[in-house]
Write a protein that holds these residues in place. Structure first.
Motif, short mmCIF file in Angstrom:
data_model
loop_
_atom_site.label_atom_id
_atom_site.label_comp_id
_atom_site.label_asym_id
_atom_site.label_seq_id
_atom_site.Cartn_x
_atom_site.Cartn_y
_atom_site.Cartn_z
N TYR A 77 1.39 2.25 -9.07
CA TYR A 77 2.59 2.48 -8.18
C TYR A 77 3.35 3.87 -8.36
O TYR A 77 3.77 4.03 -9.48
N GLY B 169 1.82 2.70 -3.31
CA GLY B 169 0.50 3.01 -4.11
C GLY B 169 0.51 4.49 -4.51
O GLY B 169 1.07 5.29 -3.79
N ILE C 119 0.94 -1.27 0.01
CA ILE C 119 -0.18 -0.12 -0.11
C ILE C 119 0.92 1.40 -0.26
O ILE C 119 0.62 2.34 -0.69
N ASP D 28 -2.41 6.06 -5.39
CA ASP D 28 -3.77 6.40 -4.95
C ASP D 28 -3.86 7.55 -4.19
O ASP D 28 -2.95 7.78 -3.09
N PRO E 299 -2.93 -1.58 -4.91
CA PRO E 299 -2.87 -0.10 -5.58
C PRO E 299 -3.17 -0.43 -7.17
O PRO E 299 -2.84 -1.27 -7.76
#
Length: 264
Positions: A41, A29, A26, A31, A38
């Motif tokens: 990346y 990620g 995570i 986002d 995710p």
């Protein structure tokens, strides 16, 4: 049977490691919110982490406090372990039990007691004082590790040094400490980790200027869960893994050196 046990052990290790791998994934990620897996990346959240002054100050504060705790716990623990291993004084078992109390008593009780003392002395937020309090928590680990190390040192060497005119302080400094050095470094690393990851005591004793990384993480989780926290967690995992690898390599090199000495 042997393969069955190995298979079950491997499955158990995989289950334990899985949450760590999820957090690390995570953290990379790209986002704007926490999502697994995710959708793409990037290193964006690591840039946010190291570019944020509050997170940097919390990291530096954690390192400073952990270094103070590491030095104090290792020095005090070495002397305490030597006295407990070599000494012949009354109530030794009681003193050992008292030394190990921070490991036995729930941390929240220790934290409340430390807070009342700290508030009375006006030392809330003092980095040196917080490091001393963390050293109290790390002391049992250091004593246990160094007690095992000191028991493996031949006491006849110490008697020989004393019979040749060395004072006890010089004998400790020039003979016992060098022989116990790998164990002391190992104990110091564990003391550093114990302080670096400590949350409960730090929540009671630190303020806005001296809050540690675990306290900062806790405060951020109370407000919102953002990917920056996963990046911080990844940094903590890397630091912990690095210290444990260093301790393992040190222990192996010490074992090899001892084997060579024994073979000669």
């Amino acid at each position: 049977m042997k393969y069955g046990v190995s298979f079950v052990t491997a499955i158990g290790c995989a289950i334990l490691v899985m949450p760590i791998l999820i957090v690390v994934t995570i953290s990379f990620g790209g986002d704007t919110f926490v999502v697994f897996p995710p959708r793409h990346y990037s290193l964006h959240w690591f840039h946010v982490l190291f570019g944020d002054l509050d997170w940097r100050e919390a990291f530096v504060s954690s390192v400073r406090i952990a270094l103070v705790a590491c030095v104090l716990a290792t020095f005090t623990g070495f002397l305490a372990a030597y006295a407990l291993v070599r000494g012949t004084f009354p109530f030794k078992r009681l003193i050992l039990t008292f030394t190990l109390m921070p490991m036995i008593v729930p941390t929240i009780i220790t934290s409340v007691a430390m807070y009342f003392l700290t508030a009375k002395l006006g030392l809330v937020g003092n980095v040196l004082w917080v490091g001393m309090c963390h050293a109290v928590l790390a002391l049992p680990l250091v004593v246990l590790i160094l007690s095992s190390v000191l028991q493996s040192i031949d006491p006849n060497l110490e008697r020989a040094a004393l019979s040749l005119g060395a004072s006890r302080a010089r004998m400790l400094r020039t003979l016992v400490a060098p022989l116990a050095l790998p164990g002391m470094v190992s104990a110091a690393l564990f003391a550093f980790l114990a302080s670096f990851d400590e949350l409960v005591v730090a929540m009671f004793l630190t303020n806005a200027q001296s809050k540690t990384l675990p306290v900062k993480i806790w405060s951020s989780l109370e407000l919102e869960i953002e990917p920056t926290i996963s990046a911080v967690s990844t940094v903590l995992i890397i630091v912990t893994a690095f210290v444990l690898v260093c301790e393992t390599l040190l222990r192996r090199s010490s074992s090899r050196a001892s084997s060579r000495v024994a073979s000669h």
